[in-house]
Design an enzyme around this catalytic site. Structure first.
Site, PDB file in Angstrom:
ATOM      1  N   PRO A  85       5.783 -38.276   7.240  1.00  0.00           N
ATOM      2  CA  PRO A  85       5.325 -36.871   7.256  1.00  0.00           C
ATOM      3  C   PRO A  85       6.441 -35.835   7.234  1.00  0.00           C
ATOM      4  O   PRO A  85       6.636 -35.075   8.188  1.00  0.00           O
ATOM      5  CB  PRO A  85       4.516 -36.802   8.555  1.00  0.00           C
ATOM      6  N   CYS A  86       7.150 -35.750   6.102  1.00  0.00           N
ATOM      7  CA  CYS A  86       8.207 -34.745   5.993  1.00  0.00           C
ATOM      8  C   CYS A  86       7.628 -33.332   5.970  1.00  0.00           C
ATOM      9  O   CYS A  86       8.349 -32.356   6.204  1.00  0.00           O
ATOM     10  CB  CYS A  86       9.071 -34.995   4.762  1.00  0.00           C
TER      11      CYS A  86
END
Length: 279
Positions: free
Chosen positions: A246-247
């Protein structure tokens, strides 16, 4: 910059130049520290502070880049590459590639020639997505409306791999992240290629809770390199599996969203979607 800072800068610049010129001799920490008139402990600390990495990691990176050029441009054998890079044998070359690249030197040289990759396209709440897998896990996931462009982008990563447009259980499990309660997800297996630093950053991203956010500085702290925020940003920008790692949950310390490989509008939508799901 005061006199002491200038001295420290000059020492690290001299050390970097020495390592770059003598990497084929694989110099030890004590040798480089003595050359700049510092104790090994002080040199190690100072080098990491100024260069953002340790002398050993810098030496490994320099050796790796040279080995990659030999394998790709000159089509050298693994034995010759190990010898010309100053490594004691193909075993050490193998370990270097596994540690820094996430693949063996033969796999790098072959561009994934013996790798079978299955891929498919799906709709998500944030647009069309391509997801690809090997026998080990998900190796690629990206948002792209143009299927031809999406496949071309994937093929650039593994130009000689065998590709098959086929939907499998690994992909189905990964895509369930958009429908299933986050806490009820099965473990999603990933097959990633990255440097040790990138893998550390991606692992830290996986620990950001659903609907939570973090900053580049906090991620740098998490991996024990508080001065490496810029390098962290680069590693985040090279995330090979959108949303699964989850950047999109990393924002600037000012509160601004910051950039996102697949568009700031999509990043905003993701954060809003997660916030609504967590209510």
């Amino acid at each position: 910059m005061n006199d002491q800072q200038q001295l420290n800068y000059n020492r690290i610049a001299q050390a970097i130049e020495y390592i770059t010129e003598h990497f084929k001799e694989q110099p030890q920490l004590d040798e480089v520290a003595e050359m700049v008139h510092l104790s090994p402990f002080h040199f190690q600390r100072l080098f990491k502070e100024w260069a953002g990495t340790t002398p050993k990691k810098f030496l490994q990176y320099t050796s790796l880049q040279y080995a990659k050029r030999l394998l790709q441009d000159q089509q050298a054998t693994l034995f010759d590459t190990a010898y010309q890079t100053g490594l004691s044998g193909t075993g050490r070359l193998h370990d270097l590639f596994i540690q820094m690249e996430g693949m063996t030197p033969a796999e790098f040289k072959n561009g994934g020639r013996n790798l079978s990759i299955q891929y498919s396209f799906a709709d998500s709440p944030f647009g069309k997505v391509i997801v690809a897998s090997t026998s080990k896990g998900i190796c690629h996931m990206a948002f792209e409306e143009d299927e031809d462009q999406a496949l071309w982008n994937l093929q650039q990563k593994f130009p000689f791999a065998k590709y098959q447009n086929l939907f499998d259980d690994l992909q189905a499990n990964a895509l369930s992240i958009f429908q299933t309660d986050w806490t009820q997800l099965k473990q999603i297996k990933l097959h990633l290629k990255g440097t040790e630093f990138q893998l550390k950053v991606w692992e830290a991203l996986l620990k950001i809770p659903f609907a939570g956010v973090s900053t580049y500085g906090k991620i740098a702290d998490k991996i024990g390199q508080p001065t490496a925020s810029r390098a962290v940003g680069t590693a985040i920008g090279s995330n090979p599996v959108a949303f699964l790692i989850p950047c999109h949950r990393v924002i600037q310390s000012t509160g601004h969203l910051g950039g996102y490989m697949w568009g700031k509008t999509r990043k905003t939508a993701m954060l809003g979607w997660e916030a609504a799901k967590s209510d």
